[in-house]
Design a protein around this motif. Structure first.
Motif, PDB file in Angstrom:
ATOM      1  N   SER A   1       0.837  -1.200   0.000  1.00  0.00           N
ATOM      2  CA  SER A   1       0.000   0.000   0.000  1.00  0.00           C
ATOM      3  C   SER A   1       0.867   1.243   0.000  1.00  0.00           C
ATOM      4  CB  SER A   1      -0.932  -0.011   1.206  1.00  0.00           C
ATOM      5  OG  SER A   1      -0.200   0.145   2.384  1.00  0.00           O
ATOM      6  N   VAL A   2       1.942   1.232   0.764  1.00  0.00           N
ATOM      7  CA  VAL A   2       2.851   2.380   0.780  1.00  0.00           C
ATOM      8  C   VAL A   2       3.501   2.533  -0.585  1.00  0.00           C
ATOM      9  CG1 VAL A   2       4.932   3.332   1.790  1.00  0.00           C
ATOM     10  CG2 VAL A   2       3.270   2.181   3.236  1.00  0.00           C
TER      11      VAL A   2
ATOM     12  N   ILE B   1       1.121   4.081  -3.186  1.00  0.00           N
ATOM     13  CA  ILE B   1       0.921   5.521  -3.046  1.00  0.00           C
ATOM     14  C   ILE B   1       2.163   6.274  -3.508  1.00  0.00           C
ATOM     15  CG2 ILE B   1       0.623   7.358  -1.357  1.00  0.00           C
ATOM     16  CD1 ILE B   1      -1.201   5.412   0.182  1.00  0.00           C
TER      17      ILE B   1
ATOM     18  N   PRO C   1      -7.385   1.469   8.760  1.00  0.00           N
ATOM     19  CA  PRO C   1      -6.808   1.468   7.406  1.00  0.00           C
ATOM     20  C   PRO C   1      -7.046   2.783   6.669  1.00  0.00           C
ATOM     21  CG  PRO C   1      -7.923  -0.618   7.828  1.00  0.00           C
ATOM     22  CD  PRO C   1      -8.232   0.279   8.991  1.00  0.00           C
TER      23      PRO C   1
ATOM     24  N   TRP D   1      -4.708   5.394   8.045  1.00  0.00           N
ATOM     25  CA  TRP D   1      -3.335   5.049   7.614  1.00  0.00           C
ATOM     26  C   TRP D   1      -3.102   5.494   6.173  1.00  0.00           C
ATOM     27  CZ3 TRP D   1       1.156   3.089   9.551  1.00  0.00           C
ATOM     28  CH2 TRP D   1       2.081   2.581   8.631  1.00  0.00           C
ATOM     29  N   GLU D   2      -4.035   5.166   5.305  1.00  0.00           N
ATOM     30  CA  GLU D   2      -3.865   5.500   3.884  1.00  0.00           C
ATOM     31  C   GLU D   2      -3.783   6.996   3.660  1.00  0.00           C
ATOM     32  OE1 GLU D   2      -5.991   3.689   0.711  1.00  0.00           O
ATOM     33  OE2 GLU D   2      -6.485   1.934   1.895  1.00  0.00           O
TER      34      GLU D   2
ATOM     35  N   GLU E   1      -0.494   9.076   2.347  1.00  0.00           N
ATOM     36  CA  GLU E   1      -0.617   9.950   1.176  1.00  0.00           C
ATOM     37  C   GLU E   1      -0.179  11.378   1.543  1.00  0.00           C
ATOM     38  OE1 GLU E   1      -2.916   8.602  -1.605  1.00  0.00           O
ATOM     39  OE2 GLU E   1      -2.009  10.107  -2.908  1.00  0.00           O
TER      40      GLU E   1
ATOM     41  N   ARG F   1       0.593  -1.123  12.082  1.00  0.00           N
ATOM     42  CA  ARG F   1      -0.219   0.000  11.611  1.00  0.00           C
ATOM     43  C   ARG F   1      -0.407   1.021  12.749  1.00  0.00           C
ATOM     44  NH1 ARG F   1      -5.721  -0.918  10.953  1.00  0.00           N
ATOM     45  NH2 ARG F   1      -5.357  -2.811   9.783  1.00  0.00           N
TER      46      ARG F   1
ATOM     47  N   TRP G   1      -8.702  13.167  -1.397  1.00  0.00           N
ATOM     48  CA  TRP G   1      -8.522  11.717  -1.227  1.00  0.00           C
ATOM     49  C   TRP G   1      -9.883  11.014  -1.281  1.00  0.00           C
ATOM     50  CZ3 TRP G   1     -10.303   7.939   2.000  1.00  0.00           C
ATOM     51  CH2 TRP G   1      -9.629   6.718   1.960  1.00  0.00           C
TER      52      TRP G   1
ATOM     53  N   ARG H   1     -11.008   8.163  -3.922  1.00  0.00           N
ATOM     54  CA  ARG H   1     -11.384   6.829  -3.480  1.00  0.00           C
ATOM     55  C   ARG H   1     -12.813   6.487  -3.929  1.00  0.00           C
ATOM     56  NH1 ARG H   1      -9.607   2.961  -0.091  1.00  0.00           N
ATOM     57  NH2 ARG H   1      -7.699   3.610  -1.128  1.00  0.00           N
TER      58      ARG H   1
END
Lengths: 106, 340
Positions: free
Chosen positions: A14-15, A18, B86, B89-90, B94, B160, B179, B183
């Motif tokens: 995932s990292v 991105i 999650p 985290w995303e 970013e 995480r 974002w 998404r």
């Protein structure tokens, strides 16, 4: 504990994904190759040639036997063409109006 | 012409195979909308409802104005590792990537500076104020900032967890809407061509059907708001992939201790940016990137901002200066750009 490697790989992916998506913004030569090589003219013309059907023979026009006013069905006895359906053209704006608006947040 | 505003769900076009479904709602204190073109009405309803849920989740997790948000919890535990969702985290990864790529011109750790400028409550509750209280002898005590504290945020991808440096607080407001639009568009794209509008930050996938686009002009028609006449569009562009976002100091501004402030903090000074740009509109491969870049252009000002856009690949933009002058990058024409 046995699932730790899977978590690691997913998180790493995932990292990496991105990071990869932002990498395209790196200062690059703007004359880079097109995104979709399949859309190049050479490829498209080749595809069209391969898929084009065998040309249909041009039908011979038969003049009306009884001069003007002959019905279409008279041209070829036994053949009656279906009525032409009424087609309503969709209202399509030639110059589209904005559907949405980009603006500073509000 | 498809209605620009639909309360819930609408279907456009006489041909059900080319139907466009739409939903509008409010989230993150902004007007949101999503369109998807698909003959499957049931799937469209479910997909659009999922978009609304996603926006609500983003707001619930990332709002700095909600004391029960995940962001508030992480900020309250700076110095300690905190396990995050999650989604959180995303967005944070970013944001940190954007900070790195922009060499710190985008900074997700500017919450102290934003509050110091007076932006302490949600904007609709913020008193705009006047210049009357101005007293040059009483100026805000701007916080001392360590050098780019975002670089010291520790991420543990296995557990995480996020560990903020002590006395550091996050604000993801500069990236959350972009974002979320991106998404949501990813989600809707499985159903068909789609467009998502998250408060003016837009993400598109695929060519829309004739109900909303003219023949030979593929793309979702997007208006660029005129900051001098907010209900009008200054120009139009056609978007069929990627994102477009506008940032500016035209709307979110107020007076704090008699001094005009706005929400775009310059990380180099820790204060609202001194800029000649009123609004900046940026087209980029993703709405997230467009969102961040538009803010950076405003912070940099017209000359440096335009240079930045020209030096960045796959990016186009339009700047409207405070004096009314407009600058564009030449590649804007590839998006069917025209003045209105």
């Amino acid at each position: 504990m046995t699932r730790m490697p899977l978590k690691l790989s997913l998180a790493t992916l995932s990292v990496a994904a991105i990071l990869g998506s932002w990498a395209v913004l790196a200062r690059q030569d703007q004359t880079a190759a097109t995104d979709n090589p399949a859309a190049s003219p050479a490829v498209m013309s080749s595809a069209v040639t391969r898929s084009w059907p065998t040309p249909m023979p041009i039908p011979t026009l038969v003049p009306p036997r009884n001069g003007e006013g002959a019905a279409i069905s008279d041209v070829d006895a036994g053949l009656t063409l279906p009525p032409i359906p009424t087609v309503t053209m969709p209202q399509v704006a030639i110059r589209p109006q904005p559907l949405a608006r980009t603006r500073s947040s509000r | 012409m498809f209605p620009a505003s639909c309360d819930w769900l609408s279907v456009s076009g006489s041909d059900p195979d080319n139907a466009v479904h739409c939903q509008t709602f409010r989230a993150m204190n902004c007007a949101m909308a999503a369109w998807v073109a698909t003959p499957d009405r049931v799937a469209a309803i479910a997909g659009l409802e999922r978009v609304r849920e996603l926006m609500a989740e983003v707001e619930a997790r990332l709002s700095r104005f909600r004391p029960d948000s995940e962001l508030a919890y992480v900020n309250a535990h700076a110095g300690q590792p905190v396990r995050v969702s999650p989604l959180f985290w995303e967005v944070l990864v970013e944001a940190l990537t954007a900070a790195e790529m922009s060499e710190g011109l985008y900074d997700p750790t500017l919450l102290d500076a934003l509050e110091m400028a007076g932006y302490t409550v949600s904007f609709e509750h913020l008193s705009v104020g006047t210049r009357s209280g101005r007293n040059p002898m009483v100026r805000p005590l701007w916080p001392r900032r360590s050098r780019q504290p975002w670089r010291q945020i520790e991420l543990n991808p296995i557990a995480r967890t996020v560990t903020l440096p002590p006395h550091t607080r996050l604000d993801l407001g500069g990236i959350a809407k972009g974002w979320a639009a991106e998404r949501a568009a990813q989600h809707l794209a499985a159903l068909g061509p789609c467009l998502v509008d998250a408060g003016g930050d837009l993400a598109a996938r695929g060519t829309p059907p004739p109900a909303v686009a003219a023949p030979g002009q593929p793309g979702w028609p997007i208006g660029i708001a005129d900051p001098f006449h907010p209900d009008r569009d200054r120009a139009l562009l056609l978007l069929h992939r990627g994102g477009v976002a506008t940032s500016g100091v035209d709307h979110r501004h107020w007076y704090h201790r008699g001094i005009r402030q706005h929400h775009l903090i310059d990380p180099r000074t820790g204060r609202p940016a001194v800029t000649d740009v009123l609004t900046a509109t940026v087209i980029a491969p993703t709405a997230t990137q467009a969102d961040v870049l538009a803010s950076i252009v405003v912070i940099l000002g017209a000359r440096a901002g335009l240079r930045r856009l020209l030096a960045t690949s796959k990016v186009e933009g339009l700047l409207i200066r405070k004096d009314g002058r407009i600058e564009t990058t030449p590649g804007l024409m590839a998006y069917g750009f025209r003045w209105l």
